[in-house]
Design an enzyme around this catalytic site. Structure first.
Site, short mmCIF file in Angstrom:
data_model
loop_
_atom_site.label_atom_id
_atom_site.label_comp_id
_atom_site.label_asym_id
_atom_site.label_seq_id
_atom_site.Cartn_x
_atom_site.Cartn_y
_atom_site.Cartn_z
N GLN A 125 1.13 -1.37 -0.02
CA GLN A 125 0.37 -0.10 -0.21
C GLN A 125 0.42 1.64 -0.12
O GLN A 125 1.51 1.55 1.09
CB GLN A 125 -1.02 0.13 0.77
CG GLN A 125 -2.03 1.15 1.32
CD GLN A 125 -2.69 1.55 2.64
OE1 GLN A 125 -1.54 0.94 3.66
NE2 GLN A 125 -3.33 2.06 2.84
N SER A 128 0.42 6.72 2.12
CA SER A 128 1.17 8.14 2.91
C SER A 128 2.08 7.91 2.92
O SER A 128 3.29 7.95 1.51
CB SER A 128 1.83 6.93 4.46
OG SER A 128 1.10 6.73 5.32
N SER A 160 4.69 -0.77 4.19
CA SER A 160 4.84 -1.77 4.80
C SER A 160 4.86 -3.10 3.55
O SER A 160 4.17 -3.48 2.25
CB SER A 160 3.45 -3.17 5.49
OG SER A 160 3.77 -2.21 6.31
N GLU A 244 -10.88 -1.52 5.88
CA GLU A 244 -9.99 -2.20 6.53
C GLU A 244 -10.08 -1.97 8.85
O GLU A 244 -10.17 -2.38 8.91
CB GLU A 244 -8.37 -0.94 5.76
CG GLU A 244 -7.21 -1.00 7.15
CD GLU A 244 -6.31 0.09 6.51
OE1 GLU A 244 -6.45 0.54 6.16
OE2 GLU A 244 -5.29 -0.45 6.65
N ASN A 370 -5.42 6.18 15.96
CA ASN A 370 -6.66 6.28 17.00
C ASN A 370 -7.01 8.00 17.69
O ASN A 370 -8.20 8.02 17.58
CB ASN A 370 -6.16 5.83 18.53
CG ASN A 370 -6.58 4.18 18.40
OD1 ASN A 370 -7.19 3.51 16.55
ND2 ASN A 370 -6.28 3.42 19.36
N GLU A 371 -6.51 9.13 17.43
CA GLU A 371 -6.97 10.16 17.59
C GLU A 371 -7.19 10.53 16.45
O GLU A 371 -8.84 11.78 16.99
CB GLU A 371 -5.60 11.48 17.55
CG GLU A 371 -4.53 11.03 19.11
CD GLU A 371 -3.73 10.23 19.07
OE1 GLU A 371 -3.70 8.83 17.97
OE2 GLU A 371 -2.50 9.91 19.35
C1 LIG Z 1 3.69 -0.48 11.10
C2 LIG Z 1 2.86 0.16 10.30
C3 LIG Z 1 3.10 -0.19 9.38
C4 LIG Z 1 2.33 1.10 7.80
N1 LIG Z 1 2.09 0.72 7.13
C5 LIG Z 1 1.80 1.32 5.97
C6 LIG Z 1 1.88 0.39 4.35
O1 LIG Z 1 1.49 -0.22 3.97
N2 LIG Z 1 0.52 1.97 3.15
C7 LIG Z 1 1.05 2.94 4.13
O2 LIG Z 1 0.54 3.88 2.78
N3 LIG Z 1 1.01 4.10 4.93
C8 LIG Z 1 1.76 3.06 5.78
N4 LIG Z 1 1.98 3.26 7.34
C9 LIG Z 1 2.15 4.55 7.87
C10 LIG Z 1 0.15 5.25 8.32
O3 LIG Z 1 -1.07 5.02 8.04
C11 LIG Z 1 0.22 6.53 9.40
O4 LIG Z 1 1.67 6.50 9.71
C12 LIG Z 1 -0.27 7.19 9.87
O5 LIG Z 1 -1.94 7.70 8.34
C13 LIG Z 1 -0.10 8.34 10.62
O6 LIG Z 1 0.77 9.59 10.01
P1 LIG Z 1 1.59 9.91 10.20
O7 LIG Z 1 2.53 8.75 10.38
O8 LIG Z 1 2.42 10.70 8.89
O9 LIG Z 1 1.40 10.98 11.42
P2 LIG Z 1 0.75 12.30 12.08
O10 LIG Z 1 -0.42 12.02 11.11
O11 LIG Z 1 1.63 13.38 11.76
O12 LIG Z 1 0.48 11.62 13.12
C14 LIG Z 1 1.40 12.20 14.44
C15 LIG Z 1 0.70 12.53 15.84
O13 LIG Z 1 -0.46 13.52 15.15
C16 LIG Z 1 -2.00 13.45 15.38
N5 LIG Z 1 -2.90 14.32 14.53
C17 LIG Z 1 -2.67 14.50 13.85
N6 LIG Z 1 -3.54 15.57 13.36
C18 LIG Z 1 -4.63 15.16 13.94
C19 LIG Z 1 -5.98 15.71 14.19
N7 LIG Z 1 -6.52 16.46 13.17
N8 LIG Z 1 -6.31 15.41 15.36
C20 LIG Z 1 -5.63 15.02 16.57
N9 LIG Z 1 -4.36 14.41 16.24
C21 LIG Z 1 -4.14 14.30 15.16
C22 LIG Z 1 -2.12 11.84 15.63
O14 LIG Z 1 -2.86 11.17 15.71
C23 LIG Z 1 -0.70 10.63 15.89
O15 LIG Z 1 -0.89 10.75 17.11
C24 LIG Z 1 1.91 2.56 8.59
C25 LIG Z 1 2.28 2.47 10.13
C26 LIG Z 1 2.48 1.66 11.13
C27 LIG Z 1 2.87 2.16 12.15
#
Ligand SMILES: Cc1cc2nc3c(=O)[nH]c(=O)nc-3n(C[C@H](O)[C@H](O)[C@H](O)COP(=O)(O)OP(=O)(O)OC[C@H]3O[C@@H](n4cnc5c(N)ncnc54)[C@H](O)[C@@H]3O)c2cc1C
Length: 390
Positions: A125, A128, A160, A244, A370-371
């Site tokens: 996928q 991100s 992943s 999902e 989860n947020e």
């Molecule tokens: C084990 C693992 C596997 C993954 N596999 C894939 C994959 O296969 N393909 C893929 O595309 N992505 C993948 N991801 C990425 C995943 O989808 C993102 O990490 C996730 O969507 C969070 O985005 P970010 O890491 O940019 O964090 P951010 O969006 O920067 O968030 C950081 C923190 O801020 C909080 N936050 C941000 N905006 C808000 C808001 N508006 N209100 C409240 N809180 C907020 C978030 O909840 C979080 O706690 C994977 C992630 C992990 C950990």
């Protein structure tokens, strides 16, 4: 909702149980997050698919058994209870396939689904990006029109198993002038070994090398690999995300089986007279059963023609917290031995707890943090005022 299984469902369960008992590898496969384990798990996907157990709820013409959602849940219960290997095809089966069933053409379904079911083509996928996780609509990778297709450019992050997968699906900005960020996005599929694709593994906490970031430099994609209408990728992506979180990513069998193993561990390690961790073990059993019943209710609703909406966010928060609690309890039962990873010589015989705990910590992050899910629950289910995202 009828809580009794039909004779046909009981027979389906017995058939699945017998097949699994006869075919599960005698010793555990190496981690599917390593090159060796990835290959071994791909071979396991072939074994499953040869007898049409890899995608039971799909139509027979695509490699499935035309099974109902309830039968799929039954199969998953048996699968996890039997301790069968993890599914290396899960991104394709759980995420891309539902999107294709809803938005793909018959040609795409016929070309892509059977090869996915057999493990011949394994999908990653690519959603991100470094600055676009929670706020996915802010993504910057582009798809630019050419005479007979599209050219992809940009960077995708946190993909992943992309280090070993064959192809990826993702969202790209095809109309930079669209009036809203989630408009003008196109959903495309591309090979990970195409000209212009660089796959760079990203280190994980457990040292396994399958996670990757992708760099795309004028990667050509034919029109045949666009899912849905160009510019309307957001709608297709949201149906993927709903699937999902709502039903397909984490079926209850995973947690009911883990709760059983935890109970056995408590009996072996603490003994019935030691009540220190008893309540936490009982809590894990109760919560896994509650999740199972909630999912049965959702499945019955879908079977009756309904759908899951924002309730999918409830599921996601619930199972991700359940998974952490369950593993934490196991580690507390095991004491210092619990910290040994599966590969360690003295790892507990009923292994998987330390590795499972590390992975469970990612549950509140992937598939939408989860947020964000709590905001959706607050706004759409509880009708509370819009919060930080407004
Ligand atoms: C084990 C693992 C596997 C993954 N596999 C894939 C994959 O296969 N393909 C893929 O595309 N992505 C993948 N991801 C990425 C995943 O989808 C993102 O990490 C996730 O969507 C969070 O985005 P970010 O890491 O940019 O964090 P951010 O969006 O920067 O968030 C950081 C923190 O801020 C909080 N936050 C941000 N905006 C808000 C808001 N508006 N209100 C409240 N809180 C907020 C978030 O909840 C979080 O706690 C994977 C992630 C992990 C950990």
């Amino acid at each position: 909702m009828d809580l009794d299984f039909t004779a046909a469902e009981d027979a389906f369960r017995a058939e699945a149980r017998d097949w699994l008992a006869a075919h599960i590898p005698a010793s555990p496969l190496p981690s599917l997050e390593t090159a060796e384990g990835f290959a071994a798990h791909r071979a396991w996907e072939r074994t499953l698919s040869a007898d049409r157990w890899s995608v039971v709820s799909w139509p027979a013409r695509h490699g499935g058994r035309d099974a109902s959602i309830l039968q799929w849940l039954i199969f998953e219960e048996e699968y996890f209870a039997a301790g069968a290997p993890g599914r290396v095809s899960q991104n394709g089966i759980n995420l891309l396939a539902p999107t294709l069933f809803e938005h793909g053409t018959p040609e795409q379904c016929g070309r892509i689904l059977p090869a996915m079911a057999s493990g011949e083509v394994i999908w990653a996928q690519a959603w991100s990006e470094p600055e676009s996780g929670s706020d996915l609509a802010s993504l910057r990778s582009t798809a630019t029109r050419t005479a007979d297709g599209w050219l992809l450019n940009g960077q995708k992050a946190w993909s992943s198993r992309a280090a070993f997968a064959d192809r990826a699906f993702g969202l790209f900005r095809s109309d930079p002038d669209a009036d809203r960020p989630h408009r003008g996005l196109t959903y495309l599929m591309f090979p990970l070994d195409a000209d212009g694709v660089t796959v760079r593994p990203v280190g994980r906490l457990d040292g396994k090398p399958a996670f990757a970031e992708l760099f795309l430099d004028d990667v050509f994609v034919p029109d045949a690999d666009v899912i849905g209408e160009p510019g309307c990728g957001w709608q297709a992506a949201m149906s993927t995300a709903g699937n999902e979180r709502g039903l397909t990513l984490r079926s209850p069998g995973r947690f009911t089986a883990a709760a059983e193993r935890l109970t056995a561990l408590w009996r072996a390690e603490a003994g019935p007279d030691d009540t220190t961790l008893r309540d936490r073990v009982a809590d894990a059993v109760i919560r896994s059963r509650a999740y199972q019943l909630f999912t049965y209710a959702n499945a019955s609703r879908i079977a009756a023609g309904g759908s899951i909406g924002a309730e999918s966010s409830l599921n996601k928060v619930f199972w991700s917290e359940l998974d952490i609690g369950l593993h934490e309890t196991a580690l507390d039962l095991l004491g210092p031995r619990g910290e040994l990873s599966d590969e360690a010589a003295d790892a507990p015989a009923e292994g998987g707890w330390a590795d499972g705990y590390i992975f469970s910590l990612a549950g509140p992050i992937y598939a939408g943090t989860n947020e964000i899910q709590r905001d959706i629950i607050a706004e759409r289910l509880l009708g509370l005022p819009k919060g930080r995202r407004s």
